[in-house]
Design a protein around this motif. Structure first.
Motif, PDB file in Angstrom:
ATOM      1  N   THR A 204       5.771 -12.098  10.693  1.00 38.40           N
ATOM      2  CA  THR A 204       6.736 -12.522  11.545  1.00 38.40           C
ATOM      3  C   THR A 204       6.925 -14.068  11.798  1.00 38.40           C
ATOM      4  N   LEU A 205       5.374 -14.832  11.632  1.00 42.20           N
ATOM      5  CA  LEU A 205       5.394 -16.185  11.685  1.00 42.20           C
ATOM      6  C   LEU A 205       5.776 -16.683  10.398  1.00 42.20           C
ATOM      7  N   THR A 206       5.487 -16.045   9.208  1.00 36.32           N
ATOM      8  CA  THR A 206       5.852 -16.590   7.951  1.00 36.32           C
ATOM      9  C   THR A 206       7.120 -16.602   7.645  1.00 36.32           C
ATOM     10  N   GLN A 207       8.065 -15.457   8.103  1.00 43.06           N
ATOM     11  CA  GLN A 207       9.540 -15.432   7.912  1.00 43.06           C
ATOM     12  C   GLN A 207       9.882 -16.466   8.741  1.00 43.06           C
ATOM     13  N   GLY A 208       9.480 -16.692  10.119  1.00 45.64           N
ATOM     14  CA  GLY A 208      10.261 -17.942  10.920  1.00 45.64           C
ATOM     15  C   GLY A 208      10.065 -19.081  10.254  1.00 45.64           C
ATOM     16  N   VAL A 209       8.793 -19.625   9.611  1.00 48.75           N
ATOM     17  CA  VAL A 209       8.705 -20.642   8.969  1.00 48.75           C
ATOM     18  C   VAL A 209       9.428 -21.059   7.747  1.00 48.75           C
ATOM     19  N   ALA A 210       9.577 -19.719   6.887  1.00 53.76           N
ATOM     20  CA  ALA A 210      10.338 -19.991   5.840  1.00 53.76           C
ATOM     21  C   ALA A 210      11.760 -19.797   5.936  1.00 53.76           C
ATOM     22  N   VAL A 211      12.306 -19.273   6.807  1.00 51.04           N
ATOM     23  CA  VAL A 211      13.840 -19.178   7.168  1.00 51.04           C
ATOM     24  C   VAL A 211      14.097 -20.404   7.971  1.00 51.04           C
ATOM     25  N   GLY A 212      13.269 -21.180   8.575  1.00 51.19           N
ATOM     26  CA  GLY A 212      13.568 -22.551   9.169  1.00 51.19           C
ATOM     27  C   GLY A 212      13.675 -23.478   8.235  1.00 51.19           C
ATOM     28  N   MET A 213      12.598 -23.373   7.051  1.00 49.64           N
ATOM     29  CA  MET A 213      12.766 -24.462   6.165  1.00 49.64           C
ATOM     30  C   MET A 213      14.042 -24.369   5.350  1.00 49.64           C
ATOM     31  N   TYR A 214      14.381 -23.244   5.240  1.00 46.80           N
ATOM     32  CA  TYR A 214      15.762 -22.948   4.223  1.00 46.80           C
ATOM     33  C   TYR A 214      16.952 -23.562   5.293  1.00 46.80           C
ATOM     34  N   ILE A 215      17.007 -23.376   6.546  1.00 46.66           N
ATOM     35  CA  ILE A 215      18.139 -23.677   7.524  1.00 46.66           C
ATOM     36  C   ILE A 215      18.238 -25.452   7.359  1.00 46.66           C
ATOM     37  N   LEU A 216      17.044 -25.880   7.365  1.00 44.87           N
ATOM     38  CA  LEU A 216      17.077 -27.402   7.022  1.00 44.87           C
ATOM     39  C   LEU A 216      17.573 -27.854   5.505  1.00 44.87           C
ATOM     40  N   ALA A 217      17.926 -29.064   5.427  1.00 43.54           N
ATOM     41  CA  ALA A 217      18.698 -29.215   4.182  1.00 43.54           C
ATOM     42  C   ALA A 217      17.522 -30.125   3.399  1.00 43.54           C
ATOM     43  N   LEU A 218      16.567 -29.553   2.868  1.00 45.76           N
ATOM     44  CA  LEU A 218      15.503 -30.091   2.331  1.00 45.76           C
ATOM     45  C   LEU A 218      15.635 -30.121   0.825  1.00 45.76           C
ATOM     46  N   THR A 219      15.146 -31.507   0.249  1.00 42.18           N
ATOM     47  CA  THR A 219      15.173 -31.638  -1.104  1.00 42.18           C
ATOM     48  C   THR A 219      13.620 -32.002  -1.600  1.00 42.18           C
ATOM     49  N   GLY A 220      13.604 -32.000  -2.871  1.00 41.79           N
ATOM     50  CA  GLY A 220      12.183 -32.571  -3.689  1.00 41.79           C
ATOM     51  C   GLY A 220      11.312 -31.624  -3.316  1.00 41.79           C
ATOM     52  N   TRP A 221       9.809 -31.812  -3.106  1.00 40.61           N
ATOM     53  CA  TRP A 221       8.892 -30.960  -3.123  1.00 40.61           C
ATOM     54  C   TRP A 221       9.067 -30.082  -1.913  1.00 40.61           C
ATOM     55  N   LEU A 222       9.600 -30.510  -0.684  1.00 39.79           N
ATOM     56  CA  LEU A 222       9.869 -29.517   0.343  1.00 39.79           C
ATOM     57  C   LEU A 222      10.525 -28.337   0.059  1.00 39.79           C
ATOM     58  N   ALA A 223      11.645 -28.612  -0.979  1.00 41.65           N
ATOM     59  CA  ALA A 223      12.569 -27.248  -1.222  1.00 41.65           C
ATOM     60  C   ALA A 223      11.527 -26.556  -2.099  1.00 41.65           C
ATOM     61  N   THR A 224      10.745 -26.811  -2.953  1.00 39.00           N
ATOM     62  CA  THR A 224       9.902 -26.093  -3.837  1.00 39.00           C
ATOM     63  C   THR A 224       8.778 -25.345  -2.891  1.00 39.00           C
ATOM     64  N   LEU A 225       8.298 -25.968  -1.909  1.00 36.68           N
ATOM     65  CA  LEU A 225       7.188 -25.786  -0.887  1.00 36.68           C
ATOM     66  C   LEU A 225       8.116 -24.414  -0.185  1.00 36.68           C
ATOM     67  N   ARG A 226       9.406 -24.519   0.228  1.00 38.52           N
ATOM     68  CA  ARG A 226      10.094 -23.524   0.983  1.00 38.52           C
ATOM     69  C   ARG A 226      10.163 -22.223   0.081  1.00 38.52           C
ATOM     70  N   TRP A 227      10.453 -22.335  -1.291  1.00 36.86           N
ATOM     71  CA  TRP A 227      10.559 -21.170  -1.867  1.00 36.86           C
ATOM     72  C   TRP A 227       9.080 -20.570  -1.947  1.00 36.86           C
ATOM     73  N   TRP A 228       8.150 -20.960  -2.073  1.00 39.07           N
ATOM     74  CA  TRP A 228       6.716 -20.369  -1.941  1.00 39.07           C
ATOM     75  C   TRP A 228       6.595 -19.599  -0.806  1.00 39.07           C
ATOM     76  N   VAL A 229       6.708 -20.436   0.496  1.00 36.74           N
ATOM     77  CA  VAL A 229       6.543 -19.949   1.825  1.00 36.74           C
ATOM     78  C   VAL A 229       7.596 -18.651   1.994  1.00 36.74           C
ATOM     79  N   MET A 230       8.773 -18.567   1.403  1.00 36.53           N
ATOM     80  CA  MET A 230       9.633 -17.364   1.312  1.00 36.53           C
ATOM     81  C   MET A 230       9.081 -16.407   0.700  1.00 36.53           C
ATOM     82  N   ALA A 231       8.454 -16.710  -0.542  1.00 38.10           N
ATOM     83  CA  ALA A 231       7.936 -15.576  -1.473  1.00 38.10           C
ATOM     84  C   ALA A 231       6.633 -14.936  -0.601  1.00 38.10           C
ATOM     85  N   ALA A 232       5.812 -15.862  -0.080  1.00 40.21           N
ATOM     86  CA  ALA A 232       4.764 -15.247   0.860  1.00 40.21           C
ATOM     87  C   ALA A 232       5.370 -14.219   1.985  1.00 40.21           C
ATOM     88  N   ALA A 233       6.358 -14.805   2.512  1.00 44.19           N
ATOM     89  CA  ALA A 233       7.000 -13.965   3.672  1.00 44.19           C
ATOM     90  C   ALA A 233       7.597 -12.645   3.230  1.00 44.19           C
TER      91      ALA A 233
END
Length: 268
Positions: A204-233
């Motif tokens: 639940t915690l990982t899903q919340g962090v991953a979805v939250g990162m996707y809601i934000l308009a992130l770019t660069g390495w943060l955009a790559t990081l959110r992909w890995w967090v979502m994969a873990a979720a």
């Protein structure tokens, strides 16, 4: 010589004999379990129009005490835990409106939508803890809390997939798992309750962090990081889902075995 008339003497003897007979009959009824103590209402009890003071020394009956305690301990629906759950339900349509405002790609609106999502996730952490700690558990909370959890997460995933930010298969896996486990809990509730595991809480915690990162308009390495967090979720979603299925199978087998043993003992 002044004496007692024969008729009076006879009447006195007859009265004494009658009292003795009545006392004997009363003792006999008490010995057999017949009378006020065994079946009939007590003198002064509710059936006789009086006040029921209990069996001994005005003590209340255990059943009546439990009913009274349950009535006293029943928490009001309008408590802080349920109010937080209601707030989370109200945030769902507000979040969707913010998420899709101005076409759904404006960074400012996405930031406000993230704030609404973050508030909803934070209230999810607190309402259950408050309900258990301060004995505020209610039937409304038991039903509304999981609905609010699924609603805010489902709304976020569907919006992200509709905007093309998240693949639909990710949304399908996460929502399918959540709905499937909820249904599974109801199917095995006759045998027992499947407790929330540490893996489920981490999911639940990982899903919340991953979805939250996707809601934000992130770019660069943060955009790559959110992909890995979502994969873990997604991985945690699948693994914990399989673990819940295993627990449900074990719980069902144990419940059937216990019922069978109890039936055999009764027949014996």
């Amino acid at each position: 010589m002044t004496g007692v008339p024969a008729s009076a003497a006879g009447g006195s003897q007859a009265g004494a004999a009658g009292k003795a007979s009545a006392m004997g009959s009363s003792k006999a009824r008490s010995a057999k379990g017949v009378g006020p103590k065994a079946g009939g209402p007590k003198a002064g009890g509710p059936a006789a129009g009086g006040v029921d003071t209990g069996a001994e020394g005005g003590a209340k009956s255990p059943r009546g005490g439990k009913i009274a305690a349950a009535a006293v301990n029943q928490a009001s629906v309008w408590n802080i835990a349920n109010l937080l759950t209601m707030l989370r339900l109200l945030l769902v349509p507000a979040f969707v409106a913010l998420m899709l405002a101005d076409g759904g790609y404006d960074p400012a609106w996405r930031s406000v939508a993230w704030a609404a999502f973050a508030i909803a996730m934070i209230t999810d952490l607190f309402d259950g803890h408050l309900a258990r700690t301060y004995n505020l558990v209610t039937d409304f909370g038991k039903i509304a809390d999981p609905i609010a959890d699924k609603a805010i997460m489902g709304a976020a995933l569907i919006c992200l997939s509709a905007l093309g930010d998240l693949p639909w298969w990710v949304t399908a896996v996460i929502l399918g798992r959540e709905l499937g486990i909820t249904l599974l809990r109801f199917l095995v509730i006759r045998y027992g309750v499947i407790p929330a595991s540490r893996g489920g809480k981490l999911k639940t915690l990982t899903q919340g962090v991953a979805v939250g990162m996707y809601i934000l308009a992130l770019t660069g390495w943060l955009a790559t990081l959110r992909w890995w967090v979502m994969a873990a979720a997604v991985v945690l979603t699948v693994l914990t889902g399989l673990d819940y299925v295993r627990q449900a199978i074990v719980l069902r087998r144990q419940g059937i075995a216990e019922r069978k043993a109890a039936l055999e003992e009764t027949e014996a």
